[in-house]
Design a protein around this motif. Structure first.
Motif, PDB file in Angstrom:
ATOM      1  N   ASP A 207       0.849  -1.186   0.000  1.00  0.00           N
ATOM      2  CA  ASP A 207       0.000   0.000   0.000  1.00  0.00           C
ATOM      3  C   ASP A 207       0.891   1.245   0.000  1.00  0.00           C
ATOM      4  OD1 ASP A 207      -1.777   2.057   0.482  1.00  0.00           O
ATOM      5  OD2 ASP A 207      -2.626   1.168   2.295  1.00  0.00           O
ATOM      6  N   ILE A 208       0.822   2.026  -1.064  1.00  0.00           N
ATOM      7  CA  ILE A 208       1.658   3.225  -1.189  1.00  0.00           C
ATOM      8  C   ILE A 208       1.404   4.195  -0.036  1.00  0.00           C
ATOM      9  CG2 ILE A 208       2.164   5.255  -2.615  1.00  0.00           C
ATOM     10  CD1 ILE A 208       3.230   2.547  -3.744  1.00  0.00           C
ATOM     11  N   ASN A 209       0.161   4.314   0.416  1.00  0.00           N
ATOM     12  CA  ASN A 209      -0.139   5.241   1.509  1.00  0.00           C
ATOM     13  C   ASN A 209       0.469   4.826   2.839  1.00  0.00           C
ATOM     14  OD1 ASN A 209      -1.642   7.503   0.445  1.00  0.00           O
ATOM     15  ND2 ASN A 209      -3.171   5.983  -0.146  1.00  0.00           N
ATOM     16  N   SER A 210       1.055   3.626   2.906  1.00  0.00           N
ATOM     17  CA  SER A 210       1.697   3.179   4.141  1.00  0.00           C
ATOM     18  C   SER A 210       3.199   3.460   4.156  1.00  0.00           C
ATOM     19  CB  SER A 210       1.449   1.685   4.355  1.00  0.00           C
ATOM     20  OG  SER A 210       2.249   0.891   3.495  1.00  0.00           O
ATOM     21  N   ILE A 211       3.701   4.201   3.153  1.00  0.00           N
ATOM     22  CA  ILE A 211       5.134   4.488   3.088  1.00  0.00           C
ATOM     23  C   ILE A 211       5.560   5.270   4.330  1.00  0.00           C
ATOM     24  CG2 ILE A 211       5.078   6.698   1.830  1.00  0.00           C
ATOM     25  CD1 ILE A 211       7.348   5.446   0.049  1.00  0.00           C
ATOM     26  N   ASP A 212       6.721   4.909   4.874  1.00  0.00           N
ATOM     27  CA  ASP A 212       7.202   5.535   6.107  1.00  0.00           C
ATOM     28  C   ASP A 212       8.715   5.744   6.023  1.00  0.00           C
ATOM     29  OD1 ASP A 212       7.779   6.387   8.681  1.00  0.00           O
ATOM     30  OD2 ASP A 212       7.293   4.467   9.625  1.00  0.00           O
ATOM     31  N   THR A 213       9.128   7.001   5.955  1.00  0.00           N
ATOM     32  CA  THR A 213      10.552   7.341   5.963  1.00  0.00           C
ATOM     33  C   THR A 213      10.923   8.115   7.229  1.00  0.00           C
ATOM     34  OG1 THR A 213      10.224   9.420   4.776  1.00  0.00           O
ATOM     35  CG2 THR A 213      10.637   7.433   3.430  1.00  0.00           C
ATOM     36  N   ARG A 214      10.024   8.092   8.212  1.00  0.00           N
ATOM     37  CA  ARG A 214      10.203   8.810   9.485  1.00  0.00           C
ATOM     38  C   ARG A 214      10.195  10.320   9.302  1.00  0.00           C
ATOM     39  NH1 ARG A 214      13.987   5.181   9.040  1.00  0.00           N
ATOM     40  NH2 ARG A 214      15.689   6.636   9.202  1.00  0.00           N
ATOM     41  N   ASN A 215       9.561  10.799   8.213  1.00  0.00           N
ATOM     42  CA  ASN A 215       9.423  12.229   7.985  1.00  0.00           C
ATOM     43  C   ASN A 215       8.107  12.447   7.234  1.00  0.00           C
ATOM     44  OD1 ASN A 215       9.684  14.679   6.130  1.00  0.00           O
ATOM     45  ND2 ASN A 215      11.404  14.995   7.531  1.00  0.00           N
ATOM     46  N   ALA A 216       7.129  13.042   7.908  1.00  0.00           N
ATOM     47  CA  ALA A 216       5.779  13.193   7.343  1.00  0.00           C
ATOM     48  C   ALA A 216       5.781  14.006   6.046  1.00  0.00           C
ATOM     49  CB  ALA A 216       4.843  13.820   8.367  1.00  0.00           C
ATOM     50  N   ASP A 217       6.577  15.077   5.983  1.00  0.00           N
ATOM     51  CA  ASP A 217       6.625  15.884   4.761  1.00  0.00           C
ATOM     52  C   ASP A 217       7.172  15.078   3.587  1.00  0.00           C
ATOM     53  OD1 ASP A 217       5.568  18.090   6.061  1.00  0.00           O
ATOM     54  OD2 ASP A 217       7.531  18.999   6.449  1.00  0.00           O
ATOM     55  N   ARG A 218       8.254  14.342   3.825  1.00  0.00           N
ATOM     56  CA  ARG A 218       8.849  13.517   2.757  1.00  0.00           C
ATOM     57  C   ARG A 218       7.866  12.418   2.347  1.00  0.00           C
ATOM     58  NH1 ARG A 218      14.194  12.362   4.404  1.00  0.00           N
ATOM     59  NH2 ARG A 218      13.295  11.004   5.978  1.00  0.00           N
ATOM     60  N   ASP A 219       7.211  11.788   3.322  1.00  0.00           N
ATOM     61  CA  ASP A 219       6.230  10.740   3.009  1.00  0.00           C
ATOM     62  C   ASP A 219       5.110  11.307   2.139  1.00  0.00           C
ATOM     63  OD1 ASP A 219       7.786   9.101   4.591  1.00  0.00           O
ATOM     64  OD2 ASP A 219       6.374   9.055   6.272  1.00  0.00           O
ATOM     65  N   GLY A 220       4.638  12.497   2.476  1.00  0.00           N
ATOM     66  CA  GLY A 220       3.593  13.143   1.681  1.00  0.00           C
ATOM     67  C   GLY A 220       4.053  13.411   0.262  1.00  0.00           C
ATOM     68  N   HIS A 221       5.309  13.863   0.118  1.00  0.00           N
ATOM     69  CA  HIS A 221       5.855  14.124  -1.221  1.00  0.00           C
ATOM     70  C   HIS A 221       5.960  12.822  -2.019  1.00  0.00           C
ATOM     71  CE1 HIS A 221       9.168  16.056  -3.899  1.00  0.00           C
ATOM     72  NE2 HIS A 221       7.992  16.111  -4.469  1.00  0.00           N
ATOM     73  N   LEU A 222       6.394  11.737  -1.367  1.00  0.00           N
ATOM     74  CA  LEU A 222       6.508  10.450  -2.059  1.00  0.00           C
ATOM     75  C   LEU A 222       5.143   9.928  -2.517  1.00  0.00           C
ATOM     76  CD1 LEU A 222       9.183   8.704   0.171  1.00  0.00           C
ATOM     77  CD2 LEU A 222       9.458   9.435  -2.208  1.00  0.00           C
ATOM     78  N   LYS A 223       4.091  10.236  -1.780  1.00  0.00           N
ATOM     79  CA  LYS A 223       2.738   9.800  -2.142  1.00  0.00           C
ATOM     80  C   LYS A 223       2.143  10.659  -3.260  1.00  0.00           C
ATOM     81  CE  LYS A 223       1.913   8.398   2.612  1.00  0.00           C
ATOM     82  NZ  LYS A 223       1.135   8.683   3.835  1.00  0.00           N
ATOM     83  N   SER A 224       2.725  11.826  -3.505  1.00  0.00           N
ATOM     84  CA  SER A 224       2.187  12.766  -4.499  1.00  0.00           C
ATOM     85  C   SER A 224       2.493  12.313  -5.926  1.00  0.00           C
ATOM     86  CB  SER A 224       2.774  14.163  -4.271  1.00  0.00           C
ATOM     87  OG  SER A 224       4.101  14.234  -4.787  1.00  0.00           O
ATOM     88  N   ALA A 225       1.937  13.047  -6.888  1.00  0.00           N
ATOM     89  CA  ALA A 225       2.145  12.740  -8.309  1.00  0.00           C
ATOM     90  C   ALA A 225       3.617  12.886  -8.722  1.00  0.00           C
ATOM     91  CB  ALA A 225       1.255  13.629  -9.173  1.00  0.00           C
ATOM     92  N   ASP A 226       4.438  13.610  -7.943  1.00  0.00           N
ATOM     93  CA  ASP A 226       5.867  13.716  -8.245  1.00  0.00           C
ATOM     94  C   ASP A 226       6.555  12.355  -8.188  1.00  0.00           C
ATOM     95  OD1 ASP A 226       5.878  16.452  -8.635  1.00  0.00           O
ATOM     96  OD2 ASP A 226       6.644  16.928  -6.630  1.00  0.00           O
ATOM     97  N   PHE A 227       6.028  11.460  -7.350  1.00  0.00           N
ATOM     98  CA  PHE A 227       6.631  10.134  -7.187  1.00  0.00           C
ATOM     99  C   PHE A 227       5.602   9.039  -7.443  1.00  0.00           C
ATOM    100  CE2 PHE A 227       9.739  12.724  -4.888  1.00  0.00           C
ATOM    101  CZ  PHE A 227      10.922  12.206  -5.374  1.00  0.00           C
ATOM    102  N   PHE A 228       5.046   8.433  -6.407  1.00  0.00           N
ATOM    103  CA  PHE A 228       4.184   7.256  -6.554  1.00  0.00           C
ATOM    104  C   PHE A 228       2.765   7.552  -7.017  1.00  0.00           C
ATOM    105  CE2 PHE A 228       7.421   5.516  -3.646  1.00  0.00           C
ATOM    106  CZ  PHE A 228       7.699   4.317  -4.278  1.00  0.00           C
ATOM    107  N   ASP A 229       2.278   8.779  -6.830  1.00  0.00           N
ATOM    108  CA  ASP A 229       0.906   9.143  -7.216  1.00  0.00           C
ATOM    109  C   ASP A 229      -0.097   8.169  -6.599  1.00  0.00           C
ATOM    110  OD1 ASP A 229      -1.266  10.381  -8.352  1.00  0.00           O
ATOM    111  OD2 ASP A 229      -0.773   9.841 -10.421  1.00  0.00           O
ATOM    112  N   ALA A 230      -0.099   8.108  -5.265  1.00  0.00           N
ATOM    113  CA  ALA A 230      -0.926   7.153  -4.520  1.00  0.00           C
ATOM    114  C   ALA A 230      -2.412   7.301  -4.810  1.00  0.00           C
ATOM    115  CB  ALA A 230      -0.665   7.297  -3.023  1.00  0.00           C
ATOM    116  N   GLU A 231      -2.854   8.500  -5.150  1.00  0.00           N
ATOM    117  CA  GLU A 231      -4.277   8.694  -5.434  1.00  0.00           C
ATOM    118  C   GLU A 231      -4.716   7.871  -6.649  1.00  0.00           C
ATOM    119  OE1 GLU A 231      -7.331  12.294  -6.619  1.00  0.00           O
ATOM    120  OE2 GLU A 231      -5.580  12.780  -5.391  1.00  0.00           O
ATOM    121  N   ASN A 232      -3.884   7.814  -7.671  1.00  0.00           N
ATOM    122  CA  ASN A 232      -4.210   7.072  -8.887  1.00  0.00           C
ATOM    123  C   ASN A 232      -3.632   5.667  -8.932  1.00  0.00           C
ATOM    124  OD1 ASN A 232      -5.742   9.106 -10.380  1.00  0.00           O
ATOM    125  ND2 ASN A 232      -3.823  10.255 -10.327  1.00  0.00           N
ATOM    126  N   TYR A 233      -2.559   5.427  -8.183  1.00  0.00           N
ATOM    127  CA  TYR A 233      -1.882   4.125  -8.163  1.00  0.00           C
ATOM    128  C   TYR A 233      -1.629   3.735  -6.708  1.00  0.00           C
ATOM    129  CZ  TYR A 233      -1.113   5.592 -12.960  1.00  0.00           C
ATOM    130  OH  TYR A 233      -1.294   6.033 -14.244  1.00  0.00           O
TER     131      TYR A 233
END
Length: 176
Positions: A55-81
């Motif tokens: 589950d992409i939304n479960s990504i954890d790098t111990r930094n909420a801002d970085r995790d949010g960026h990774l979930k965004s369309a810049d990286f994994f695009d968790a909303e669509n994938y």
């Protein structure tokens, strides 16, 4: 021949990765929510049928801002994938304990065939009588092969995020 089903023991497994930050240190991360379907024909796992998703939304790098960026369309695009998936086509023994797992890895809607080194630790019975199997998968992929292209140039030269992703996957499987 009868098949055996296995499930991941989540308290003894981890789906981790590392990526270079600013070209000189690694940032570690993991996926906290994942599942797998594993069936085998024997105790060697060489004919194992392995399907995995995280589950992409479960990504954890111990930094909420970085995790949010990774979930965004810049990286994994968790909303669509919302999931990444892996479907193994083979688990081949290279030499004692050393294997190679091959299959299709799908990230952000892009599927690529990968081969990764693996260790099969064999079977063991835990103190409660459960049969367990250990499978450790590691290796490297290039994130850009799956369309995870975002980066930022550094004033001193180089880029903020490395392209190479080191995979560190520790699976303890429980026989059903």
């Amino acid at each position: 021949m009868a098949t055996t089903k296995w499930v991941i023991d989540p308290t003894h497994s981890e789906i981790g990765f590392k990526v270079k930050h600013m070209m000189f240190t690694n940032v570690s991360g993991k996926f906290d929510t994942y599942e797998a379907s594993v069936t085998t024909e024997d105790d060697t796992f060489t004919n194992a049928n392995i399907e995995f998703s995280a589950d992409i939304n479960s990504i954890d790098t111990r930094n909420a801002d970085r995790d949010g960026h990774l979930k965004s369309a810049d990286f994994f695009d968790a909303e669509n994938y919302p999931k990444l998936t892996f479907k193994a086509s083979s688990l081949s023994k290279v030499e004692d304990g050393n294997y190679e797992i091959a299959g299709d890895l799908t990230i952000k809607g892009v599927t690529k065939f990968v081969k990764l080194p693996a260790e099969f630790s064999g079977l063991m019975t835990d103190p409660w009588g459960n049969t367990k199997a250990g499978l450790n998968i590691y290796g490297k992929i290039n994130r850009k092969d799956w369309g995870l292209n975002w980066n930022s140039a550094l004033e001193t030269g180089g880029v903020l995020v490395g392209e190479e992703v080191k995979l560190e996957i520790e699976l303890q499987l429980l026989k059903q």
